[in-house]
Write an enzyme that holds these catalytic residues in place. Structure first.
Site, PDB file in Angstrom:
ATOM      1  N   ASP A   1       0.853  -1.183   0.000  1.00  0.00           N
ATOM      2  CA  ASP A   1       0.000   0.000   0.000  1.00  0.00           C
ATOM      3  C   ASP A   1       0.895   1.241   0.000  1.00  0.00           C
ATOM      4  O   ASP A   1       1.853   1.322   0.776  1.00  0.00           O
ATOM      5  CB  ASP A   1      -0.891  -0.020   1.251  1.00  0.00           C
ATOM      6  CG  ASP A   1      -1.894   1.114   1.265  1.00  0.00           C
ATOM      7  OD1 ASP A   1      -2.982   0.929   0.691  1.00  0.00           O
ATOM      8  OD2 ASP A   1      -1.593   2.176   1.842  1.00  0.00           O
TER       9      ASP A   1
ATOM     10  N   ASN B   1      -2.687  12.712  -3.129  1.00  0.00           N
ATOM     11  CA  ASN B   1      -3.801  13.072  -4.015  1.00  0.00           C
ATOM     12  C   ASN B   1      -4.329  14.467  -3.706  1.00  0.00           C
ATOM     13  O   ASN B   1      -4.619  15.258  -4.608  1.00  0.00           O
ATOM     14  CB  ASN B   1      -4.943  12.059  -3.875  1.00  0.00           C
ATOM     15  CG  ASN B   1      -4.986  11.067  -5.019  1.00  0.00           C
ATOM     16  OD1 ASN B   1      -4.438  11.316  -6.095  1.00  0.00           O
ATOM     17  ND2 ASN B   1      -5.641   9.954  -4.799  1.00  0.00           N
TER      18      ASN B   1
ATOM     19  N   ASP C   1      -3.216   9.454 -10.280  1.00  0.00           N
ATOM     20  CA  ASP C   1      -3.330   8.337 -11.228  1.00  0.00           C
ATOM     21  C   ASP C   1      -1.981   8.045 -11.887  1.00  0.00           C
ATOM     22  O   ASP C   1      -1.604   6.879 -12.079  1.00  0.00           O
ATOM     23  CB  ASP C   1      -4.369   8.657 -12.311  1.00  0.00           C
ATOM     24  CG  ASP C   1      -5.800   8.570 -11.789  1.00  0.00           C
ATOM     25  OD1 ASP C   1      -5.997   8.058 -10.667  1.00  0.00           O
ATOM     26  OD2 ASP C   1      -6.709   9.020 -12.511  1.00  0.00           O
TER      27      ASP C   1
ATOM     28  N   GLU D   1      -5.044   2.400  -3.859  1.00  0.00           N
ATOM     29  CA  GLU D   1      -3.589   2.416  -3.940  1.00  0.00           C
ATOM     30  C   GLU D   1      -2.977   1.142  -3.376  1.00  0.00           C
ATOM     31  O   GLU D   1      -1.788   1.097  -3.050  1.00  0.00           O
ATOM     32  CB  GLU D   1      -3.030   3.638  -3.196  1.00  0.00           C
ATOM     33  CG  GLU D   1      -3.225   3.622  -1.686  1.00  0.00           C
ATOM     34  CD  GLU D   1      -4.546   4.227  -1.238  1.00  0.00           C
ATOM     35  OE1 GLU D   1      -4.623   4.656  -0.072  1.00  0.00           O
ATOM     36  OE2 GLU D   1      -5.497   4.277  -2.050  1.00  0.00           O
TER      37      GLU D   1
END
Length: 314
Positions: A183, A191, A200, A226
């Site tokens: 992760d 983000n 992305d 993620e």
């Protein structure tokens, strides 16, 4: 995709049978379709690409043959119908005879695809509403069903199928494999700071790193958001942990856009690792073990690898 009558025009198209089976496609089916289509094994074995129509026993018994599944794969690639190998072998020989008869009557080679469609529609009556699509288009569509559209890692559906296959092989044949769950650390912050488009891009770059570090026989899958999960065949816990450490280091060393704004100044990754053992009763237990090890890596400061130990899960 176009509906057809019983009279099918010639062309480089592959007839499809009942598409109800399409949802059951797995990666092995797609690999077989690609091989049989790209290398023209079907056309060679059927005589389509020689100057005259023939039932060439050498070609039939040698080109692209895979013991125990050859005829099953041929029929599946042609018509997307799953048959036992013995029945598929009988059908293949009948299809070749049917192709010869049709070609003799029409004065031209009708081709293996047309002969197969006509055989299953009119002779065996196994298809009620036949359709045809281009073979490569079909393979591409089927492949997309197993691949995450954004990152091009395998998707959750693929993972579930492949993981189940790995687990059954380990249980029945002792083929060891490991599971790595990872992760990205502080990804929500990344983000929020950089926007979802840049987020992305970071996910796409992460998958490229995973593919570069992992062996070709490993399966890199996007598990959600993620979070990623990797199936690694043949590695012990220690060897899989070494691969996980290589992944951690590679992602830490990579320069992601504006990562300096994150806590610690870098976009890093935490990883949890487990390995199949005879004591594991069901596949979900391995996922829970990898997840528990990942949770411990997060809890102990992130940007690290942890292997599962029994105390991780009650």
């Amino acid at each position: 995709m176009t509906e057809t009558s019983n009279s099918v025009p010639d062309g480089a198209e592959v007839p499809l049978g009942s598409l109800q089976n399409e949802s059951q496609l797995n990666i092995e089916d797609i690999d077989n379709l690609k091989k049989l289509t790209d290398k023209k094994y079907i056309e060679i074995a059927s005589g389509d690409i020689v100057d005259h129509i023939q039932d060439d026993e050498y070609l039939l018994d040698s080109i692209g043959k895979k013991s125990g599944t050859y005829y099953r794969d041929l029929i599946f690639a042609l018509i997307q119908i799953r048959l036992p190998e013995d029945e598929a072998k009988r059908d293949w020989k009948e299809i070749l005879k049917h192709k010869y008869i049709l070609s003799e009557r029409l004065g031209r080679n009708v081709g293996i695809h047309v002969a197969t469609l006509d055989y299953y529609t009119n002779n065996k009556k196994q298809i009620a509403f036949p359709k045809i699509v281009d073979a490569r288009e079909y393979v591409d569509t089927a492949s997309r069903a197993l691949v995450d559209e954004l990152t091009k890692a395998y998707n959750r559906r693929f993972f579930d199928e492949e993981f189940r296959r790995f687990f059954l092989q380990a249980r029945s044949g002792g083929k060891i494999f490991s599971l790595v769950m990872l992760d990205l650390d502080h990804f929500k912050i990344y983000n929020d700071i950089n926007g979802h488009i840049q987020g992305d891009i970071a996910l796409i770059e992460t998958v490229r790193i995973l593919h570069a570090v992992c062996s070709q026989d490993s399966a890199v899958c996007r598990y959600g958001g993620e979070e990623f999960i990797i199936l690694i065949p043949g590695l012990s816990l220690e060897a899989a942990a070494k691969t996980a450490e290589d992944i951690r280091q590679a992602i830490y060393d990579y320069r992601f856009v504006n990562e300096q704004a994150l806590p610690g100044g870098r976009l890093s990754v935490s990883l949890g690792v487990t390995v199949y053992r005879d004591a594991i009763q069901e596949p979900q237990q391995m996922v829970e073990e990898a997840d528990a090890a990942l949770y411990r890596a997060k809890n102990e400061g992130r940007n690290r690898v942890k292997t599962f130990i029994p105390a991780d899960v009650p």
